[in-house]
Design an enzyme around this catalytic site. Structure first.
Site, short mmCIF file in Angstrom:
data_model
loop_
_atom_site.label_atom_id
_atom_site.label_comp_id
_atom_site.label_asym_id
_atom_site.label_seq_id
_atom_site.Cartn_x
_atom_site.Cartn_y
_atom_site.Cartn_z
CD GLU A 1 -39.70 26.96 -19.14
OE1 GLU A 1 -39.19 26.78 -20.26
OE2 GLU A 1 -39.68 28.06 -18.57
C1 ACM Z 1 -43.26 29.53 -20.35
O1 ACM Z 1 -43.02 30.00 -21.48
N1 ACM Z 1 -42.28 29.04 -19.61
C2 ACM Z 1 -44.62 29.50 -19.82
#
Ligand code: ACM
Length: 533
Positions: free
Chosen positions: A353
């Protein structure tokens, strides 16, 4: 006439004899079938072992543990005997509160009647490091493994064969502490069977983490991954950068007091886990999920100023500067200090992310950080899309949480499967679960159990699976228990037991009985009314 009569009498007798033989033969065939069937029936209703062993054969009779029982230990050498003594010590401590027995631990290979014998003598290489054989007769329980680690896994099975009261923390006097006469041959399907705890969004103390490690060990979990840093908190002391914990560790989601582990505390967690044959895998999440670091040191930011602390739950807004040498010097120092106190061969660098890092910068960054990690002798692990970076190759392990792992497949990277819609412990069970998230869907106990890592990657690339507990909405031990249990038992079984031997309807029966063990240990598990009527 007489002769003729005689002759026909003879052939009649021969026919009768043949019929008799055939009848006996078919009865014995039927018997064999019945016995096979009864082994199967007993297997499903007579024990509640989770994860289910590869092979369980029940005989008749029982072994009785008494106050005069002892634990004998003997390895192939002094070091192994020493290690087996430590395993025996842990077993003794587990059996003491409920039985009241002070079992003797004896170094020797001639176990007296009514004793438990833990040994690596006669263990076979084919069992691997974690396999074991457990032979229970009316006189002894013997656990034989190739390595002490296998003996430890076998001891978890031994405890589950004792009555469920065995795990109570107070004295129980009206129970016979017996184990059915049986033979178990067992070894795991996957080498990596993990639990992740996010201690960054909400902090959990050293003792709270140890408690979870102890519970997970009984289900043969062998990795605990600690998500040590995120936007909301930095949880591991770095001596060269004290503000990481003084500032970055000072809060958490919702603005609570946060906290962090000193290096000594971290070492203590590592040791506690290692005693239970669990490896602690540290994670520093980069280049996104990095606000706590950016809030601690101005030199990590383009304007030289510290970012404000963050106590919300958004993701994707923070990034290390990917073209600043100061960033890499800092990261190298951090990885060095953690590597020195972390015996695991793995070091998790996050990589998820990073929505405010340009793709080209992300690629450059993760490639460089992976090299730094390798420079300290560790194997990097990263979340997808780390596999898509050109510099990332098969020396890096992908932790696959979305279902995009094409690049990893092409590069033949090893993978840990943590698909969010199946394996995320922070997903609610259903619409009435009081906390947790639902962006990947609800994960009832059945959904958590009924899948296989090979649905997501080729078997030869899969190291195993891991169930992550993200803690944006989880702030207490009770909540943590509730989300982890009982789903972790299912993940433990997926990791240990080959898929051909797994069946939801049969698992449900064992799980129901395991509920008593969870209750007896004070674990606040989710009592699904479909399983616990
Ligand atoms: C995640 O759930 N951001 C690895």
């Amino acid at each position: 006439m007489k002769k003729k009569h005689n002759k026909s009498f003879k052939s009649l007798s021969l026919i009768m004899l043949a019929i008799l033989i055939l009848t006996f033969y078919s009865i014995s065939l039927f018997r064999d079938k019945e016995e096979v069937q009864s082994v199967f029936v007993e297997e499903t209703s007579d024990n509640d072992i989770i994860p289910k062993p590869l092979r369980y054969e029940k005989g008749t009779g029982k072994f009785l543990l008494t106050k005069d029982s002892s634990i004998y230990v003997k390895g192939n050498n002094e070091a192994e005997t020493e290690e087996l003594s430590r395993i025996a010590e842990l077993l003794k401590e587990k059996l003491k509160p409920s039985t009241g027995f002070e079992l003797n631990i004896i170094r020797g290979e001639k176990p007296a009647v009514s004793s438990i014998y833990l040994t690596t003598i006669g263990g076979e290489e084919a069992q691997g490091n974690e396999g074991y054989k457990m032979i229970t007769t009316s006189e002894n329980v013997k656990i034989i493994a190739y390595k002490p680690e296998g003996v430890f896994r076998g001891v978890q099975t031994l405890k589950q064969l004792l009555p469920t009261d065995i795990v109570k923390s107070t004295l129980v006097t009206n129970v016979e502490w017996s184990i059915p006469v049986s033979t178990i041959n067992d070894k795991p399907e996957y080498q990596y069977r993990g639990l992740m705890i996010d201690v960054a969004r909400h902090f959990f103390t050293e003792d709270e983490i140890k408690r979870q490690i102890d519970y997970a060990a009984q289900y043969k979990i062998n990795r605990v991954h600690l998500h040590l840093t995120d936007d909301q908190g930095w949880r591991i002391e770095i001596k060269k950068y004290p503000d990481l914990t003084l500032i970055g560790g000072s809060t958490e989601v919702g603005g609570g007091p946060g906290g962090y582990y000193t290096q000594d505390q971290f070492k203590s967690i590592v040791k506690y886990a290692a005693d239970r044959y669990i490896e602690i895998i540290p994670e520093v999440d980069m280049p996104g999920h990095s606000n706590a670091a950016l809030a601690s040191y101005g030199f990590l930011n383009p304007d030289g100023k510290r970012k404000p602390l963050y106590t919300g739950t958004d993701v994707g807004f923070s990034s290390f500067m990917t073209h600043s040498e100061k960033t890499y010097e800092f990261i190298s120092d951090v990885i060095k200090e953690i590597s020195e106190i972390s015996p695991s061969k793995y070091f998790h660098i996050g990589g998820d992310e990073a929505e405010s890092t340009k793709k080209a910068d992300y690629d450059y960054f993760v490639g460089r950080v992976a090299k730094i990690v390798e420079g300290y002798g560790k194997t990097p692990i990263g979340w997808d899309p780390i596999d898509t970076a050109p510099e990332i190759n098969s020396s890096v392990v992908l932790q696959n949480w979305k279902d995009s792992n094409e690049a990893a497949r092409e590069k033949k990277m090893k993978m840990i499967i943590s698909i969010a819609s199946k394996a995320y412990l922070d997903m609610k069970y259903n619409e009435s679960t009081p906390y947790g998230l639902d962006w990947a869907g609800y994960i009832p106990i059945e959904t958590a159990y009924k899948w296989d890592p090979t649905e997501y990657a080729p078997r030869d690339l899969i190291l195993g699976l891991e169930a992550p507990l993200w803690t944006e909405t989880i702030s207490t031990v009770e909540q943590m228990d509730f989300m982890i249990y009982p789903r972790l038992l299912g993940y433990a079984e997926i990791g240990w037991t080959p898929k051909e031997l797994r069946n939801w309807d049969e698992y449900k029966i064992r799980l129901e009985k395991q509920g008593e063990r969870l209750s007896n240990q004070g674990i606040n598990y989710y009592r699904d009314s479909g399983i616990w009527k």
